[in-house]
Design a protein around this motif. Sequence first.
Motif, PDB file in Angstrom:
ATOM      1  N   ILE A   1       0.842  -1.203   0.000  1.00  0.00           N
ATOM      2  CA  ILE A   1       0.000   0.000   0.000  1.00  0.00           C
ATOM      3  C   ILE A   1       0.876   1.252   0.000  1.00  0.00           C
ATOM      4  N   ALA A   2       0.681   2.100  -1.008  1.00  0.00           N
ATOM      5  CA  ALA A   2       1.405   3.379  -1.146  1.00  0.00           C
ATOM      6  C   ALA A   2       2.916   3.186  -1.139  1.00  0.00           C
ATOM      7  N   ALA A   3       3.372   2.061  -1.679  1.00  0.00           N
ATOM      8  CA  ALA A   3       4.809   1.791  -1.695  1.00  0.00           C
ATOM      9  C   ALA A   3       5.211   1.257  -3.066  1.00  0.00           C
ATOM     10  N   ARG A   4       6.466   1.524  -3.426  1.00  0.00           N
ATOM     11  CA  ARG A   4       6.969   0.976  -4.682  1.00  0.00           C
ATOM     12  C   ARG A   4       7.537  -0.419  -4.493  1.00  0.00           C
TER      13      ARG A   4
ATOM     14  N   THR B   1       9.005  -5.555  -6.484  1.00  0.00           N
ATOM     15  CA  THR B   1       8.874  -4.233  -7.083  1.00  0.00           C
ATOM     16  C   THR B   1       7.529  -4.137  -7.782  1.00  0.00           C
ATOM     17  N   TRP B   2       6.746  -3.149  -7.401  1.00  0.00           N
ATOM     18  CA  TRP B   2       5.366  -3.039  -7.902  1.00  0.00           C
ATOM     19  C   TRP B   2       5.248  -2.111  -9.089  1.00  0.00           C
ATOM     20  N   TRP B   3       6.103  -1.097  -9.179  1.00  0.00           N
ATOM     21  CA  TRP B   3       6.024  -0.188 -10.331  1.00  0.00           C
ATOM     22  C   TRP B   3       7.339   0.534 -10.520  1.00  0.00           C
TER      23      TRP B   3
END
Length: 241
Positions: free
Chosen positions: A149-152, A239-241
Amino acid sequence: MSLPDCKSTEKQPSSAAPNFHVVQLNVGGHLYTTTLSTLRKHSDSKLAELFSGPPKLRADTQGRYFIDRDGSHFGAILEFLRSEQLPKENIPEVHKEAVHYNIKPLIKRLEETPRLFGELVGRQQFLSRVPHYKENIEVLIRIARAEAIAARHSTIIICVLRTEEDLGFYDNAINSLEADKESVVTFGPWKAAPLVKDLLDCVKMDIESQGYTLSIQPHAVEKSFLSRSYDYFYELTFTWW
């Protein structure tokens, strides 16, 4: 169970239809043309069952028999039925289709290829000896998603214990961590030749096969002059984005 018939411009073949009868197929939007003899080649296969006896398939608007399944690799299935030629690529995907259609000679031949043989006889046999391996992979993904949540990035620490001797040091090792000890996921020990690096490669492979981007590196633990340092810990970073 037979599916309801629908009107078709193509005559439905019966069990008595000649084997040279040409069949038009629509497999998930991929179009193929073959013969009944090809589809019936292995009598205990699902394809032989579908194209023997009373009609069991619906037809599309053009009268082609419709199989509601991804047809990307169906061409490789037909090629084997025609000529017994094995695919040179996408072997795991073709194997999955061969299992679905229960084409036993193709399943056997594919499982003898170096890639699947290594996966089934080598890697999977090793992982079956690592306690709770599959469950641990699911836990890692669940924790990573919860921390996204709200993290890269999401970073999780794992503990890899190669031997029973390593397991004996577990309590001291886990107490040496400054990170959240509750979220540490532990692998091992196992009785097989592969090393810690091999286990880490498997973890990365199995998580990335589900579409995630993952990196693994040793977790740096502050060394004390009076206490032993442990190299059991690794950081898994999603790594999400």
